[in-house]
Design an enzyme around this catalytic site. Sequence first.
Site, mmCIF file in Angstrom:
data_model
loop_
_atom_site.group_PDB
_atom_site.id
_atom_site.type_symbol
_atom_site.label_atom_id
_atom_site.label_comp_id
_atom_site.label_asym_id
_atom_site.label_seq_id
_atom_site.Cartn_x
_atom_site.Cartn_y
_atom_site.Cartn_z
ATOM 1 N N CYS A 37 0.812 -1.220 0.000
ATOM 2 C CA CYS A 37 0.000 0.000 0.000
ATOM 3 C C CYS A 37 0.847 1.272 0.000
ATOM 4 O O CYS A 37 0.309 2.366 -0.129
ATOM 5 C CB CYS A 37 -0.942 0.018 1.208
ATOM 6 S SG CYS A 37 -0.060 0.075 2.760
ATOM 7 N N CYS A 107 -2.215 -1.416 8.788
ATOM 8 C CA CYS A 107 -1.684 -0.188 9.409
ATOM 9 C C CYS A 107 -1.361 -0.424 10.882
ATOM 10 O O CYS A 107 -0.348 0.065 11.389
ATOM 11 C CB CYS A 107 -2.693 0.955 9.276
ATOM 12 S SG CYS A 107 -3.027 1.418 7.565
#
Length: 142
Positions: A37, A107
């Site tokens: 990402c 994340c």
Amino acid sequence: MAYSDKVVDHYNNPRNVGSLDKKDPSVGTGLVGAPECGDVMRLQIKVNPETHVIEEAKFKTFGCGSAIASSSLATEWIKGKSVQDALKISNTDIVKELSLPPVKIHCSVLAEDAIRAAISDWKKKHPDAQAEASQAEVRTTA
């Protein structure tokens, strides 16, 4: 995708953004990234050499709102904790606190990895730290 109020708050008002002097022996730096990402997270800690308590934490993150929020939250959580206690923070703790959707769990993994990498870097500068931390823990529980 809707972000939780906590993610929005940490994104709009990130805590502990900045840098510490990586040459300082009491500072550990962790740099992690997620190629899938493009998120990159640098987390730094300043550890008290006598107590092994994290006195300061800073981060710089290039990434989405969830990555920034995860970094910000991680720095808040580790400040004031011993190195040993900071290692107990898991990505699932961060996911729960921020209500991250499944697509953003990576994340929280980055934040956990950054904490561990910063502590590992600090320990490399202090090979005796593990023994000292164990002795300090024995003294406080005795």
